[in-house]
Motif scaffolding. Structure first.
Motif, PDB file in Angstrom:
ATOM      1  N   THR A   1       0.829  -1.203   0.000  1.00  0.00           N
ATOM      2  CA  THR A   1       0.000   0.000   0.000  1.00  0.00           C
ATOM      3  C   THR A   1       0.864   1.254   0.000  1.00  0.00           C
ATOM      4  O   THR A   1       0.662   2.178  -0.800  1.00  0.00           O
ATOM      5  CB  THR A   1      -0.919   0.009   1.232  1.00  0.00           C
ATOM      6  OG1 THR A   1      -1.749  -1.154   1.212  1.00  0.00           O
ATOM      7  CG2 THR A   1      -1.798   1.244   1.239  1.00  0.00           C
ATOM      8  N   LEU A   2       1.848   1.276   0.898  1.00  0.00           N
ATOM      9  CA  LEU A   2       2.747   2.432   0.979  1.00  0.00           C
ATOM     10  C   LEU A   2       3.585   2.545  -0.290  1.00  0.00           C
ATOM     11  O   LEU A   2       3.743   3.636  -0.850  1.00  0.00           O
ATOM     12  CB  LEU A   2       3.646   2.307   2.201  1.00  0.00           C
ATOM     13  CG  LEU A   2       4.619   3.470   2.458  1.00  0.00           C
ATOM     14  CD1 LEU A   2       3.853   4.772   2.616  1.00  0.00           C
ATOM     15  CD2 LEU A   2       5.468   3.193   3.682  1.00  0.00           C
TER      16      LEU A   2
ATOM     17  N   GLN B   1      -5.217  10.601   3.594  1.00  0.00           N
ATOM     18  CA  GLN B   1      -4.859   9.280   3.063  1.00  0.00           C
ATOM     19  C   GLN B   1      -3.504   8.835   3.587  1.00  0.00           C
ATOM     20  O   GLN B   1      -3.337   7.674   3.993  1.00  0.00           O
ATOM     21  CB  GLN B   1      -4.853   9.316   1.531  1.00  0.00           C
ATOM     22  CG  GLN B   1      -6.233   9.377   0.911  1.00  0.00           C
ATOM     23  CD  GLN B   1      -6.181   9.545  -0.592  1.00  0.00           C
ATOM     24  OE1 GLN B   1      -5.317  10.239  -1.129  1.00  0.00           O
ATOM     25  NE2 GLN B   1      -7.112   8.914  -1.289  1.00  0.00           N
ATOM     26  N   VAL B   2      -2.526   9.732   3.593  1.00  0.00           N
ATOM     27  CA  VAL B   2      -1.198   9.389   4.100  1.00  0.00           C
ATOM     28  C   VAL B   2      -1.267   9.012   5.571  1.00  0.00           C
ATOM     29  O   VAL B   2      -0.678   8.008   6.006  1.00  0.00           O
ATOM     30  CB  VAL B   2      -0.218  10.557   3.882  1.00  0.00           C
ATOM     31  CG1 VAL B   2       1.108  10.269   4.565  1.00  0.00           C
ATOM     32  CG2 VAL B   2       0.002  10.803   2.396  1.00  0.00           C
ATOM     33  N   ALA B   3      -2.003   9.808   6.363  1.00  0.00           N
ATOM     34  CA  ALA B   3      -2.123   9.525   7.792  1.00  0.00           C
ATOM     35  C   ALA B   3      -2.792   8.175   8.022  1.00  0.00           C
ATOM     36  O   ALA B   3      -2.362   7.390   8.879  1.00  0.00           O
ATOM     37  CB  ALA B   3      -2.922  10.636   8.479  1.00  0.00           C
TER      38      ALA B   3
ATOM     39  N   ILE C   1      -0.286   0.816   8.775  1.00  0.00           N
ATOM     40  CA  ILE C   1       0.990   0.094   8.840  1.00  0.00           C
ATOM     41  C   ILE C   1       1.431  -0.080  10.290  1.00  0.00           C
ATOM     42  O   ILE C   1       1.975  -1.130  10.667  1.00  0.00           O
ATOM     43  CB  ILE C   1       2.054   0.844   8.012  1.00  0.00           C
ATOM     44  CG1 ILE C   1       1.713   0.721   6.518  1.00  0.00           C
ATOM     45  CG2 ILE C   1       3.452   0.288   8.280  1.00  0.00           C
ATOM     46  CD1 ILE C   1       2.617   1.511   5.616  1.00  0.00           C
ATOM     47  N   VAL C   2       1.176   0.950  11.123  1.00  0.00           N
ATOM     48  CA  VAL C   2       1.476   0.807  12.557  1.00  0.00           C
ATOM     49  C   VAL C   2       0.665  -0.348  13.141  1.00  0.00           C
ATOM     50  O   VAL C   2       1.183  -1.164  13.919  1.00  0.00           O
ATOM     51  CB  VAL C   2       1.168   2.119  13.302  1.00  0.00           C
ATOM     52  CG1 VAL C   2       1.197   1.907  14.818  1.00  0.00           C
ATOM     53  CG2 VAL C   2       2.163   3.200  12.916  1.00  0.00           C
TER      54      VAL C   2
ATOM     55  N   THR D   1      -5.363  -1.102  12.548  1.00  0.00           N
ATOM     56  CA  THR D   1      -5.312  -1.217  11.090  1.00  0.00           C
ATOM     57  C   THR D   1      -6.638  -0.810  10.462  1.00  0.00           C
ATOM     58  O   THR D   1      -6.674  -0.041   9.488  1.00  0.00           O
ATOM     59  CB  THR D   1      -4.958  -2.655  10.679  1.00  0.00           C
ATOM     60  OG1 THR D   1      -3.688  -3.004  11.208  1.00  0.00           O
ATOM     61  CG2 THR D   1      -4.939  -2.796   9.162  1.00  0.00           C
ATOM     62  N   VAL D   2      -7.732  -1.332  11.004  1.00  0.00           N
ATOM     63  CA  VAL D   2      -9.056  -1.004  10.464  1.00  0.00           C
ATOM     64  C   VAL D   2      -9.308   0.503  10.570  1.00  0.00           C
ATOM     65  O   VAL D   2      -9.810   1.129   9.634  1.00  0.00           O
ATOM     66  CB  VAL D   2     -10.145  -1.796  11.207  1.00  0.00           C
ATOM     67  CG1 VAL D   2     -11.534  -1.286  10.829  1.00  0.00           C
ATOM     68  CG2 VAL D   2     -10.033  -3.280  10.884  1.00  0.00           C
ATOM     69  N   THR D   3      -8.943   1.085  11.706  1.00  0.00           N
ATOM     70  CA  THR D   3      -9.120   2.528  11.883  1.00  0.00           C
ATOM     71  C   THR D   3      -8.313   3.307  10.841  1.00  0.00           C
ATOM     72  O   THR D   3      -8.807   4.266  10.243  1.00  0.00           O
ATOM     73  CB  THR D   3      -8.682   2.957  13.297  1.00  0.00           C
ATOM     74  OG1 THR D   3      -9.444   2.234  14.267  1.00  0.00           O
ATOM     75  CG2 THR D   3      -8.888   4.449  13.500  1.00  0.00           C
TER      76      THR D   3
END
Length: 305
Positions: free
Chosen positions: A97-98, A116-118, A124-125, A272-274
């Motif tokens: 994705t990144l 979107q970046v955030a 990923i975290v 991840t879902v958030t």
């Protein structure tokens, strides 16, 4: 992304989430690289004689097959063969994705929004939280090969975005002509010709069903819809959906063989879902609806004096 396309993306992640269980069943009879070679052979034949070319030029088709097919799965399955755990591999692979967003920004000038970046970074975290207990013990080279597989997938995504096909399905079928021979030769190099022939001669019905799901479900339907979405929307809009795959895969593994998620796994899945929802702009839409909602309190003019 309209609701119809969001529904298609949801179908893709459900199929791909279950796909890792199906692939494990297929590998009960077939070595990983041979399984991948058979997968793309089943996708290409006989469909290539019935489906029109994707009308995007020969080189984009070849490059798509090389990056999204041969390189991605060759690196991924070789890494798994050398010791990369399947569950961790499915997680690490989603770093595509990144990669997709970065490559699309550099090559296509598709700049993602701050939201979107955030969201992608938060996702990923979350995946890192899930994989933290495994990453420390993961073998280095297989881990790096899985990262390279993610980069290959991302490159294929950008190729599809830059050269939209006639249909996502046509690209899947015609690009599937590229990977089988290189993957079969790689399997012969790892396992030997006789071992591959013996495996093909003794495939169980259970493994055959797993291979069929991988070929016709994950590749034909999954990648067909994925390519269709990439032809309609920016890479930063489509790519974050794949971060749902490990979450669905964890649920599928739990239902299949009772693999219960750890508390860290549940926390990472929630993060991840958030993050994905944030990247997809769900929070923004809800906020706009709340702001745009009419005030239910009736407004009346004060009585005249």
């Amino acid at each position: 992304m309209p609701r119809r396309d969001m529904g298609l993306a949801a179908v893709v992640i459900l199929i791909w989430g279950v796909n890792f269980v199906a692939a494990a069943i297929g590998m009960e009879s077939l070595p990983p690289l041979l399984l991948s070679a058979v997968r793309f052979t089943l996708v290409a034949l006989p469909a290539v004689f019935l489906v029109k070319p994707p009308r995007m030029g020969i080189w984009p088709v070849v490059l798509s097959g090389a990056f999204m097919g041969g390189l991605q799965f060759g690196l991924l399955y070789t890494g798994m063969r050398l010791g990369m755990p399947a569950g961790l591999a499915s997680l690490v692979l989603q770093v595509q994705t990144l990669f997709t967003v970065v490559i699309a920004a550099l090559v296509l000038r598709e700049k993602p929004t701050t939201t979107q970046v955030a969201g992608i970074l938060l996702g990923i975290v979350g995946m890192a939280v899930v994989g933290a207990q495994h990453i420390a013990h993961a073998p280095a080279w297989p881990f790096l090969m899985t990262i390279a597989a993610a980069a290959s997938w991302a490159t294929g995504n950008v190729i599809t975005r830059r050269h939209p096909p006639r249909t996502g399905f046509s690209l899947v079928v015609w690009s599937a002509l590229v990977p089988p021979v290189p993957l079969f030769l790689a399997s012969v190099a790892f396992d030997g010709l006789q071992a591959n022939l013996d495996a093909l001669a003794h495939v169980s019905l259970r493994s055959a069903i797993g291979v069929a799901f991988v070929a016709y479900g994950a590749s034909m339907v999954g990648y067909g819809l994925w390519n269709l979405l990439l032809s309609r929307h920016s890479a930063a809009t489509v790519a974050p959906w794949s971060m749902f795959v490990p979450v669905v895969g964890a649920v599928a593994a739990w239902l299949y063989n009772g693999e219960r998620p750890t508390p860290a796994g549940l926390l990472g899945a929630a993060i991840t879902v958030t993050g994905v929802l944030l990247a997809l702009g769900v929070g923004n839409r809800l906020l706009r609806r709340r702001v745009d909602r009419p005030d239910p309190t009736p407004h009346t003019e004060p009585p005249g004096l």
